[in-house]
Design a protein around this motif. Structure first.
Motif, PDB file in Angstrom:
ATOM      1  N   ARG A  75      33.349  38.034  41.109  1.00 38.92           N
ATOM      2  CA  ARG A  75      33.153  36.718  40.991  1.00 38.92           C
ATOM      3  C   ARG A  75      32.409  36.415  41.061  1.00 38.92           C
ATOM      4  NH1 ARG A  75      36.963  35.562  45.715  1.00 38.92           N
ATOM      5  NH2 ARG A  75      35.848  37.722  46.589  1.00 38.92           N
ATOM      6  N   LYS A  76      31.681  35.471  40.016  1.00 39.68           N
ATOM      7  CA  LYS A  76      30.769  35.055  39.389  1.00 39.68           C
ATOM      8  C   LYS A  76      29.706  34.501  40.419  1.00 39.68           C
ATOM      9  CE  LYS A  76      28.222  31.966  36.318  1.00 39.68           C
ATOM     10  NZ  LYS A  76      28.441  29.750  35.199  1.00 39.68           N
ATOM     11  N   ASP A  77      29.845  33.940  41.047  1.00 36.47           N
ATOM     12  CA  ASP A  77      29.195  33.364  42.358  1.00 36.47           C
ATOM     13  C   ASP A  77      28.608  34.376  43.209  1.00 36.47           C
ATOM     14  OD1 ASP A  77      31.491  33.732  43.843  1.00 36.47           O
ATOM     15  OD2 ASP A  77      31.106  32.215  45.201  1.00 36.47           O
ATOM     16  N   LYS A  78      29.576  36.101  43.478  1.00 36.96           N
ATOM     17  CA  LYS A  78      29.238  37.103  43.794  1.00 36.96           C
ATOM     18  C   LYS A  78      28.672  37.812  43.487  1.00 36.96           C
ATOM     19  CE  LYS A  78      31.094  35.868  48.521  1.00 36.96           C
ATOM     20  NZ  LYS A  78      32.412  36.092  48.038  1.00 36.96           N
ATOM     21  N   VAL A  79      27.906  37.641  41.811  1.00 38.53           N
ATOM     22  CA  VAL A  79      27.625  39.156  40.931  1.00 38.53           C
ATOM     23  C   VAL A  79      26.025  38.593  40.697  1.00 38.53           C
ATOM     24  CG1 VAL A  79      27.287  39.603  38.582  1.00 38.53           C
ATOM     25  CG2 VAL A  79      29.835  39.587  39.262  1.00 38.53           C
ATOM     26  N   GLU A  80      25.668  40.073  40.636  1.00 36.27           N
ATOM     27  CA  GLU A  80      24.139  40.394  40.184  1.00 36.27           C
ATOM     28  C   GLU A  80      23.710  40.611  39.434  1.00 36.27           C
ATOM     29  OE1 GLU A  80      21.436  40.673  43.997  1.00 36.27           O
ATOM     30  OE2 GLU A  80      23.574  41.620  45.447  1.00 36.27           O
TER      31      GLU A  80
END
Length: 232
Positions: free
Chosen positions: A215-220
């Protein structure tokens, strides 16, 4: 290519039998606030055009089967290699990231861009996936080089511990609840089974820290690696 096509077809037929019996594997973690699984993955992102074509197909399925987990365009990806599989309690602070990036960079140096054609859908009891067909076995050549390099290193990894990755699929739906209209869902996915989503050239790979679902908001985003043939 033929082997990959057969592999996708076997997955499809096996899963279709389970679908017809209502035997879905439902993911109970998708909306859990307590899911702290995290990992390290090398991914490729298909072109925006390909991903939008996939999204249009998903909209048709979503009308028939609302309430499942549909990947947004921003999260669609091909897993090149799961370096550290998502696991509870893992954080990027646990590892020496520069050593991982350097190892990957040196391993894939002088490897050219990947051409992948995305056509058709396949499935597992827990998900719907888009079938990807890389040209000239190029993707698996990258995977082979990385597997060998990591085996020879002292860096922690979990490569191939879950399963031996050999396809270029994009996971696009995860089942998380019972389907209200099973027969309509099966009919729709069969209608869409051979959809052509387009081909694209992938010029870079991304090393990311990620949750189970990318998920975009969890990806670093840790590092991008250009794929380019040696000019020497």
């Amino acid at each position: 290519m033929t082997n990959q096509k057969e592999h996708y077809e076997q997955l499809w037929l096996g899963s279709l039998k389970k679908f017809e019996s209502g035997k879905f594997e439902l993911d109970s973690h998708i909306y859990s606030k307590n899911d702290n699984r995290y990992g390290l993955t090398l991914i490729a992102r298909p072109s925006i055009k390909v991903r939008k074509n996939v999204s249009e197909m998903l909209n048709k399925i979503q009308l028939i089967a609302p309430g499942q987990y549909y990947y947004p365009v921003s999260d669609m990806h091909v897993t090149v290699l799961s370096i550290i599989s998502s696991q509870a309690g893992f954080t990027l602070k646990n590892i020496d990231l520069p050593k991982y990036t350097e190892l990957i960079k040196s391993t894939i140096a002088n490897i050219g861009p990947l051409n992948i054609n995305f056509q058709g859908i396949t499935a597992s009891p827990s998900a719907i996936m888009i079938c990807g067909f890389p040209e000239l076995n190029a993707l698996n050549n990258i995977r082979f080089k990385l597997r060998e390099t990591f085996k020879q290193s002292s860096l922690y990894h979990t490569i191939d511990q879950r399963y031996f990755l050999q396809t270029a699929h994009i996971t696009v739906i995860r089942f998380c609840r019972e389907l209200s209209n099973l027969s309509a869902f099966i009919q729709k996915v069969q209608e869409l089974k051979d959809t052509q989503f387009g081909s694209c050239t992938i010029n870079e790979l991304e090393l990311v820290g990620n949750d189970w679902y990318q998920r975009k908001d969890k990806v670093e985003r840790i590092e991008k690696f250009k794929l380019q043939n040696s000019t020497a």
